[in-house]
Design a protein around this motif. Structure first.
Motif: not given
Length: 634
Positions: A616-628, A589-599
């Motif tokens: 503030t996105l921690d891991d760019p691959t998270a958004l790709e997972s959502i898109k996929e 899930l996409p989160k900030t580096r402080s751990g909050k979800l980017l709802r």
């Protein structure tokens, strides 16, 4: 709420002058205050009027005689395989050196200093140097992009920035200096000087002559310096910390000096149950409010030892935090539900209760704590878990058990009761009246806000009033923008942001309620629920789920079976109206580096829109997972 706690709380609300006057006696005031509270200009509250003090003096100098050789700061970097302990005497020396350097670079009382640093000791030295000389620090999280850094520079207009060549994350070098250079080009009011801690991580770091200053060179020049504390008015700003708002303009939460000092000291005693000489371990980052309050300030004000940790919770292995707890005899630990859910996905053998026997409590905050996660970590480590709820704006908890006052029972999923000083009310959004037990309402605070909360928004009193006190036209009420509910025993439960509410065919549903239900499934590691536009119902809930077994992502039949089970759980917990329209399986899930979800970003992608600000996105691959997942479901 027990009888003893109720009497304690009621005194703080009904007689705040007596309550906070008693609380302030533990600290040093160079000039005694003449008035506890000035609330003559609502909703602005001023605390300890006429008093002069200094946070640095109270956190460091005050302890030198009794505990000069005690550890004050323990720096642990699993990224560099480094551990350094600083006694109170050594910390005093380092802070004086940094303060002398700052003064030599022209920093004066009232000037702003932007601190853009990794989790290293020099960041703490810089923060305390600012409070020592009366400068106002503004810590910007080290992961922010140049554009975000530039906007904060322009709002604070600093005379100095303190930075490092680079940080480390997951074994990878994260260069800071190029971002600083770019931000200074973008900014309209860049600092005149930039003080650089060169860790030797970026051999290609560029230097701008006349502006950039090498910390190691200056440290040698100022190594024996002693800088007297500036005695500051209680209402003098101690720091600015930027938080998200509804507009693009940064929103700088401004904290005072005296009120914050007193609030931090009482919170250690009454909420976190720390004692002088003990060790406090907070796993946050100094770029966030938890880091300010419970890594940098409160533990040292209370005479404790604080741990500054550079690294991940799963490197070199998922047992690293508990190793540190054992090694340094940690009695109080503070982390986030997100971090615990990360550990929940790891090999359970790393959760060794033999390593956590020194721990009195594990405190969790930053987002609502779901009951399954709370049960899991408490049962695994055999330690009490205490949920507490607060905001960047308040600086310390609004809702919590106060075990230093009375050992009240905890309910999993609830941050317990209103904390002393906070006149908390749940308000029905339709009637504007107080919500009844078990009735959802807006969590609000009747001002004056207690000591330690924001005094205003930096440079914008009007925005302070409009943002936080304009929900009701006939009275000043501070809005937390969170939904809550109070059960018949007086325990509060947070249901999510008011802007996270889903309106499904006229029925209002909190995303947190649905997430909590889904989290009860034993195969679910994490879940995010967002409201997605629907032509028929207005909005429908989508659930994005991380399974404990990512093989679910490959097996369509298993996905269908798990989805059916999730529907059943939600139906049983909340009713069919709350059942997600879609369940989509993702690896992260996409989160900030402080751990909050980017709802908001998840919602935007689900609605075919751009995901918005991702600095503030921690891991760019998270958004790709959502898109996929969205693509496969269409």
């Amino acid at each position: 709420m027990g009888k003893k706690l109720k009497e304690f709380y009621d005194l703080s609300i009904n007689n705040p002058d007596q309550f906070w006057n008693d609380a302030a006696q533990d600290l040093y005031w160079e000039t005694p205050y003449k008035q506890v509270l000035d609330y003559s200009q609502p909703p602005f509250a001023k605390w300890f009027i006429g008093g002069k003090t200094n946070i640095c003096f109270n956190a460091i100098d005050r302890h030198l005689k009794m505990r000069g050789d005690q550890a004050a700061l323990i720096f642990v970097s699993t990224e560099k395989n480094q551990e350094i302990t600083y006694s109170y005497n050594q910390l005093f020396h380092e802070v004086n050196t940094m303060a002398s350097i700052m003064k030599s670079l022209g920093v004066k009382k009232g000037d702003r200093v932007v601190i853009y640093m990794p989790m290293i000791p020099e960041a703490i030295f810089a923060i305390y140097a600012c409070t020592r000389i009366g400068a106002i620090h503004s810590v910007v999280f080290g992961g922010f992009a140049a554009h975000s850094l530039a906007s904060r520079i322009d709002d604070a207009k600093p005379s100095l920035m303190v930075t490092a060549d680079a940080g480390l994350r997951g074994g990878k070098v994260v260069s800071y200096k190029p971002l600083v250079d770019e931000a200074c080009i973008k900014a309209h009011f860049p600092p005149e000087k930039i003080l650089i801690v060169n860790r030797g991580l970026d051999p290609n770091m560029s230097i701008q002559e006349g502006r950039d200053v090498d910390y190691s060179v200056q440290k040698e020049k100022h190594k024996n310096a002693q800088v007297n504390c500036e005695w500051l008015d209680s209402s003098h700003p101690s720091y600015i910390l930027y938080t998200s708002g509804t507009t693009g303009k940064p929103k700088g939460v401004q904290r005072d000096t005296g009120g914050y000092l007193v609030a931090m000291n009482t919170s250690i005693k009454y909420i976190y149950c720390g004692k002088p000489g003990e060790t406090f371990f907070t796993t946050s980052d100094i770029g966030w409010v938890v880091g300010h309050s419970y890594i940098v300030y409160a533990p040292l004000i209370a005479g404790m030892t604080t741990i500054v940790y550079e690294g991940l919770p799963i490197r070199p292995d998922p047992g690293i935090w508990w190793d540190l707890v054992k090694k340094y005899n940690v009695t109080v630990m503070f982390s986030s539900p997100t971090a615990i859910r990360v550990l929940k996905k790891q090999d359970p053998s790393y959760l060794d209760p033999n390593k956590t026997q020194s721990l009195r409590y594990l405190f969790l905050a930053g987002e609502p704590l779901d009951e399954p996660t709370a049960h899991w970590i408490s049962d695994s480590l055999k330690i009490p878990v205490v949920d507490n709820y607060w905001q960047t704006e308040t600086g310390w908890p609004i809702l919590s058990a106060m075990l230093g006052v009375e050992d009240t029972p905890r309910k999993f999923g609830s941050p317990s009761f209103p904390v002393y000083g906070y006149n908390v009310q749940l308000i029905n959004e339709i009637t504007g009246e107080k919500a009844k037990d078990n009735e959802k309402g807006l969590l609000a605070i009747v001002p004056p806000l207690p000591p330690g909360c924001l005094s205003t928004i930096w440079g914008d009193d009007e925005r302070f009033v409009k943002t936080y006190f304009s929900t009701f036209t006939d009275k000043y009420i501070y809005s937390t923008f969170d939904w809550g509910i109070r059960d018949s025993d007086g325990y509060y439960f947070i249901l999510g942001r008011t802007d996270d509410v889903i309106n499904v065919a006229g029925h209002r549903l909190g995303t947190r309620e649905i997430e909590e239900a889904i989290s009860n499934h034993q195969q679910i590691a994490e879940v995010a629920v967002v409201g997605v536009s629907d032509n028929l119902k207005g909005q429908v809930p989508y659930a994005f789920v991380v399974s404990k077994n990512n093989a679910h992502l490959m097996d369509q039949q298993t996905q269908l079976n798990l989805e059916k089970e999730i529907f059943q759980i939600v139906d049983q917990s909340l009713g069919a109206i709350a059942r997600p329209s879609r369940v989509l399986f993702v690896s992260i899930l996409p989160k900030t580096r402080s751990g909050k979800l980017l709802r908001r970003s998840i919602q935007a992608l689900a609605e075919g829109r751009e995901p918005g600000d991702l600095t503030t996105l921690d891991d760019p691959t998270a958004l790709e997972s959502i898109k996929e997942a969205l693509m496969q479901s269409r």
